[in-house]
Write a protein that holds these residues in place. Sequence first.
Motif, mmCIF file in Angstrom:
data_model
loop_
_atom_site.group_PDB
_atom_site.id
_atom_site.type_symbol
_atom_site.label_atom_id
_atom_site.label_comp_id
_atom_site.label_asym_id
_atom_site.label_seq_id
_atom_site.Cartn_x
_atom_site.Cartn_y
_atom_site.Cartn_z
ATOM 1 N N VAL A 1 2.634 6.324 1.388
ATOM 2 C CA VAL A 1 2.100 6.807 0.193
ATOM 3 C C VAL A 1 1.484 5.659 -0.437
ATOM 4 O O VAL A 1 2.411 4.696 -0.795
ATOM 5 N N VAL A 2 0.235 5.540 -0.681
ATOM 6 C CA VAL A 2 -0.301 4.289 -1.125
ATOM 7 C C VAL A 2 -1.421 4.780 -2.133
ATOM 8 O O VAL A 2 -1.697 5.900 -2.736
ATOM 9 N N SER A 3 -2.049 3.562 -2.836
ATOM 10 C CA SER A 3 -3.131 3.770 -3.746
ATOM 11 C C SER A 3 -4.157 2.645 -3.331
ATOM 12 O O SER A 3 -4.014 1.943 -2.724
ATOM 13 N N ALA A 4 -5.364 3.090 -3.928
ATOM 14 C CA ALA A 4 -6.609 2.167 -3.531
ATOM 15 C C ALA A 4 -6.130 0.832 -3.909
ATOM 16 O O ALA A 4 -6.755 -0.099 -3.309
ATOM 17 N N SER A 5 -5.476 0.624 -4.699
ATOM 18 C CA SER A 5 -5.125 -1.020 -5.082
ATOM 19 C C SER A 5 -4.443 -1.652 -4.107
ATOM 20 O O SER A 5 -4.135 -2.876 -4.147
ATOM 21 N N TYR A 6 -3.937 -0.967 -3.129
ATOM 22 C CA TYR A 6 -3.205 -1.739 -1.980
ATOM 23 C C TYR A 6 -4.244 -2.029 -0.698
ATOM 24 O O TYR A 6 -3.687 -2.081 0.105
ATOM 25 N N ALA A 7 -5.417 -1.608 -0.919
ATOM 26 C CA ALA A 7 -6.120 -1.874 0.274
ATOM 27 C C ALA A 7 -6.306 -3.311 0.864
ATOM 28 O O ALA A 7 -6.284 -3.536 1.826
ATOM 29 N N ASP A 8 -6.094 -4.176 0.027
ATOM 30 C CA ASP A 8 -5.639 -5.627 0.593
ATOM 31 C C ASP A 8 -4.577 -5.687 1.694
ATOM 32 O O ASP A 8 -4.613 -6.616 2.576
ATOM 33 N N LEU B 1 1.742 -3.700 11.157
ATOM 34 C CA LEU B 1 3.189 -3.619 11.377
ATOM 35 C C LEU B 1 3.756 -2.246 11.864
ATOM 36 O O LEU B 1 4.849 -1.778 12.039
ATOM 37 N N GLY B 2 2.710 -1.380 12.592
ATOM 38 C CA GLY B 2 2.889 -0.251 13.059
ATOM 39 C C GLY B 2 2.701 0.878 12.145
ATOM 40 O O GLY B 2 2.925 2.027 12.859
ATOM 41 N N VAL B 3 2.189 0.877 11.032
ATOM 42 C CA VAL B 3 2.033 2.110 10.286
ATOM 43 C C VAL B 3 0.871 3.205 11.046
ATOM 44 O O VAL B 3 0.207 2.538 11.365
ATOM 45 N N LYS B 4 1.290 4.504 11.036
ATOM 46 C CA LYS B 4 0.221 5.351 11.693
ATOM 47 C C LYS B 4 -0.530 6.360 10.827
ATOM 48 O O LYS B 4 -1.408 7.147 11.322
ATOM 49 N N GLY B 5 -0.337 6.204 9.355
ATOM 50 C CA GLY B 5 -1.030 6.869 8.700
ATOM 51 C C GLY B 5 -0.814 6.602 7.077
ATOM 52 O O GLY B 5 0.050 6.030 6.743
ATOM 53 N N PHE B 6 -2.078 6.856 6.332
ATOM 54 C CA PHE B 6 -1.895 6.706 4.861
ATOM 55 C C PHE B 6 -2.135 8.103 4.244
ATOM 56 O O PHE B 6 -3.052 8.749 4.516
ATOM 57 N N ILE B 7 -1.420 8.350 3.275
ATOM 58 C CA ILE B 7 -2.007 9.423 2.264
ATOM 59 C C ILE B 7 -1.853 8.790 0.952
ATOM 60 O O ILE B 7 -1.030 8.094 0.506
ATOM 61 N N PHE B 8 -2.675 9.283 0.069
ATOM 62 C CA PHE B 8 -2.694 8.698 -1.584
ATOM 63 C C PHE B 8 -1.801 9.484 -2.268
ATOM 64 O O PHE B 8 -1.496 10.489 -2.020
ATOM 65 N N ASP B 9 -1.556 8.741 -3.443
ATOM 66 C CA ASP B 9 -0.724 9.433 -4.355
ATOM 67 C C ASP B 9 -1.264 10.846 -5.031
ATOM 68 O O ASP B 9 -0.506 11.692 -5.466
#
Length: 209
Positions: free
Chosen positions: A80-87, A95-103
């Motif tokens: 679970v991310v936000s646009a501010s974590y784009a970096d 590290l193997g993350v397979k997906g992102f969803i936003f808050d």
Amino acid sequence: MCKIAVLERFTLLGSGIASILSNEKDCQVILAKTREELVRKLDGTIPDVIIIDIIHNENSGFKPLKRFRNIFPHVPVLLVVSASYADCFEEYIRLGVKGFIFDSSDRDELLNAIRKLKKGGEYFTDKVWKIFKSSIQSRKHKPIDQKLTDREVAVLKLFSSGLTYKEIGSELSISPRTVETHKRNILSKLKINSTADMVKYAYRNKILI
């Protein structure tokens, strides 16, 4: 039955995810506030998907993410991310993350992401790639800051690996108070506001151990 492990430091959001999933007959939710608690609750069983709320995790969530990748190397992770974590997107994927969803994602998107990961797929929406691309483009035009001393770079690296003030002090043979002073100087020189910003800066500029 799909077993979903959810790491969420703040009960409100965690209960929101758990509430959504509890209404799905084929989902079992294991909710915890810390990685240690989550591993304990899993009690040796392996979840189908791990969901980590990065937004409310220290050091941009790198420490629990690395820990889970070591314990459950084949379990897909949804952040679970936000646009501010784009970096950090590039390193998360590495590290193997397979997906992102936003808050701001809704119930349907959450369930869709979980289903795709459970089937062995990935979940990276057009919005993710757009933000990621924009971050990479802006990064190309930002020179690496040369203002930090060697000791400050060392402190930055150790914060990025998830160490505490005490652990960093022990590693560098300095007091935790001195570590705190170095951190204040780093924040001031880089014009950033938090440990999470320090971690993102370190990953963005390849200042890693």
